[in-house]
Design a protein around this motif. Structure first.
Motif, PDB file in Angstrom:
ATOM      1  N   THR A 106      -6.964  -0.604   4.447  1.00 44.83           N
ATOM      2  CA  THR A 106      -7.954  -1.354   3.703  1.00 44.83           C
ATOM      3  C   THR A 106      -7.965  -0.981   2.224  1.00 44.83           C
ATOM      4  OG1 THR A 106     -10.336  -1.689   3.384  1.00 44.83           O
ATOM      5  CG2 THR A 106      -9.669   0.341   4.484  1.00 44.83           C
ATOM      6  N   PRO A 107      -8.009  -1.951   1.326  1.00 42.96           N
ATOM      7  CA  PRO A 107      -8.108  -1.636  -0.101  1.00 42.96           C
ATOM      8  C   PRO A 107      -9.458  -1.062  -0.490  1.00 42.96           C
ATOM      9  CG  PRO A 107      -8.255  -4.008   0.246  1.00 42.96           C
ATOM     10  CD  PRO A 107      -7.885  -3.401   1.566  1.00 42.96           C
ATOM     11  N   SER A 167      -7.553  -5.167  12.018  1.00 43.70           N
ATOM     12  CA  SER A 167      -7.459  -4.433  10.749  1.00 43.70           C
ATOM     13  C   SER A 167      -8.761  -3.702  10.439  1.00 43.70           C
ATOM     14  CB  SER A 167      -7.149  -5.403   9.606  1.00 43.70           C
ATOM     15  OG  SER A 167      -5.964  -6.122   9.833  1.00 43.70           O
ATOM     16  N   TYR A 212      -5.735  -8.841   0.481  1.00 40.82           N
ATOM     17  CA  TYR A 212      -5.909  -8.194   1.786  1.00 40.82           C
ATOM     18  C   TYR A 212      -6.000  -9.260   2.866  1.00 40.82           C
ATOM     19  CZ  TYR A 212      -8.199  -5.134   5.311  1.00 40.82           C
ATOM     20  OH  TYR A 212      -8.529  -4.425   6.438  1.00 40.82           O
ATOM     21  N   GLY A 244      -7.210   0.804  -2.336  1.00 37.68           N
ATOM     22  CA  GLY A 244      -6.792  -0.237  -3.255  1.00 37.68           C
ATOM     23  C   GLY A 244      -6.611   0.265  -4.673  1.00 37.68           C
ATOM     24  N   TYR A 246      -2.200  -5.647   1.020  1.00 37.52           N
ATOM     25  CA  TYR A 246      -2.751  -4.832   2.100  1.00 37.52           C
ATOM     26  C   TYR A 246      -2.881  -5.611   3.398  1.00 37.52           C
ATOM     27  CZ  TYR A 246      -3.806  -1.449  -1.494  1.00 37.52           C
ATOM     28  OH  TYR A 246      -3.674  -0.544  -2.511  1.00 37.52           O
ATOM     29  N   ASP A 275       0.838  -1.201   0.000  1.00 38.54           N
ATOM     30  CA  ASP A 275       0.000   0.000   0.000  1.00 38.54           C
ATOM     31  C   ASP A 275       0.869   1.245   0.000  1.00 38.54           C
ATOM     32  OD1 ASP A 275      -1.959   1.930   0.462  1.00 38.54           O
ATOM     33  OD2 ASP A 275      -1.956   1.570   2.624  1.00 38.54           O
ATOM     34  N   LYS A 295      -7.023  -9.383   6.311  1.00 37.86           N
ATOM     35  CA  LYS A 295      -7.728  -8.632   7.348  1.00 37.86           C
ATOM     36  C   LYS A 295      -7.710  -9.432   8.646  1.00 37.86           C
ATOM     37  CE  LYS A 295     -12.272  -6.643   8.379  1.00 37.86           C
ATOM     38  NZ  LYS A 295     -11.787  -5.329   8.821  1.00 37.86           N
TER      39      LYS A 295
END
Length: 398
Positions: free
Chosen positions: A328-329, A349, A343, A333, A324, A306, A345
């Motif tokens: 957060t994407p 996150s 991602y 993103g 990521y 990122d 998570k």
């Protein structure tokens, strides 16, 4: 300068200053007032992040379409100057020095004096949380101002037209909402792909950088770092090395490592124990910004955590895979038609957000960067095979 320290100062000194200034900021306007006004000179402000300058492009293009005869200027920080200069949008760029405290104070006063002399009709503040930019809007003498009303940031009283910040849409779309408040037309919906005008010609590149490297086949960029700004976003060097080995196992691929000069030690670590070292080019710290743009424009694919590389590739139409964890994407993103995000998570996150001014210390029990470490090189390679490798070099640009 210490960016985290600057953010702490901005937060704890900024709130009481904004509260005092708000006593003198009682006027508000409506969108119709701006739409019916001919804005001859527009100032846009963006301090944090080169990637954000590129995510502003849909909004800036919308402004340029709405006010084709207007001059659009930029106020930004010194580290962003080279990136901003590559964009074919701004007539003038006002810069605040960030190298030393005294220089920061002196240049801020000089910029403020210049803003007052330039007779701007409108200022649009693209910062989501920085209070310093809101203060400058309030004291600049510019009659109309637009900026985000972000929960908990105490900034909205500084603008004649505050725009509610929406943390559920991509940042490109949030920026377009600011342009829309200024009377510009915008895309049909909330998807970032729907608002990007698809005009990479607004970015200057130097051209034929692959030829200068002697690359005849396909080039895939692995952007290795994030500078010192939120280093927890970095993908581990061991994973980058493993992905390099997987990619160069295919004979038509050359991997190009990119990053800043301060990240050279990471590149050196990756270059150790490579199986096909001759097909990995270490360009970390060796490219100026225009050359870096050319490399991204000419390459087959960009893989990056990122950071700005994701958004430059999105703007130029180069396929990109963003990695990521802390962020957060959904907001940051890839936003072009040829981008995807991986991602990881975790329960904590995202931990860096526009509500905490991106000031956060990773406290995950597995250690800093635990989320990024969960992204495997094999997983990324599988995505690359699906997105890019089945194609020939000619098919990508057709």
């Amino acid at each position: 300068m210490n960016w985290k320290l600057i953010r702490y100062i901005d937060e704890y000194a900024g709130i009481p200053l904004l509260q005092v200034l708000s006593l003198f900021r009682a006027r508000s306007i409506h969108k119709s007032e701006i739409e019916n006004k001919e804005c001859r000179r527009i100032l846009v402000m963006k301090f944090w992040g080169i990637g954000n300058l590129f995510m502003m492009l849909p909004a800036l293009n919308a402004l340029r379409s709405r006010y084709p005869e207007s001059h659009i200027d930029l106020l930004t920080l010194q580290p962003n100057l080279k990136a901003a200069s590559t964009l074919r949008i701004f007539r003038n760029i006002h810069v605040i020095d960030t190298h030393r405290g005294i220089g920061f104070i002196r240049s801020s006063f000089n910029v403020l004096r210049s803003l007052r002399m330039n007779d701007y009709d409108l200022v649009i503040d693209f910062e989501q949380f920085a209070r310093f930019s809101a203060v400058l809007c309030a004291v600049s003498g510019i009659p109309e101002s637009i900026g985000f009303c972000t929960e908990g940031q105490h900034r909205h009283c500084m603008y004649t037209m505050p725009v509610q910040y929406d943390d559920c849409i991509h940042v490109t779309q949030s920026y377009v909402l600011l342009a829309r408040a200024a009377g510009a037309a915008s895309g049909r919906g909330h998807a970032a792909q729907e608002v990007f005008p698809g005009d990479p010609s607004i970015v200057r590149t130097s051209g034929n950088i692959l030829g200068r490297f002697g690359i005849e086949g396909r080039a895939i960029i692995l952007h290795i770092g994030t500078s010192d700004n939120f280093a927890e976003r970095r993908w581990p060097a061991a994973s980058l090395r493993e992905l390099s080995n997987l990619l160069t196992g295919r004979g038509d691929i050359t991997v190009v490592l990119t990053g800043l000069h301060c990240e050279a030690s990471i590149a050196d670590e990756i270059m150790l124990s490579l199986r096909h070292r001759s097909r990995v080019i270490n360009a970390v710290g060796f490219l100026d910004f225009a050359e870096y743009l050319s490399l991204i424009a000419e390459s087959e694919l960009v893989v990056s955590a990122d950071t700005s590389a994701v958004h430059i590739a999105s703007a130029l139409g180069t396929p990109v895979i963003g990695l990521y964890g802390p962020n957060t994407p959904d907001l940051y993103g890839p936003w072009g038609e040829s981008g995807l995000a991986i991602y990881k998570k975790l329960e904590c996150s995202p931990c860096i957000t526009n509500f905490n001014a991106k000031i956060h210390v990773c406290r995950h029990p597995a250690g800093k960067g635990a989320c990024m470490a969960r992204i495997s090189a094999q997983e990324v390679f599988q995505k690359i095979e699906e997105v890019c490798l089945p194609q020939s070099a000619g098919e990508k640009r057709s």
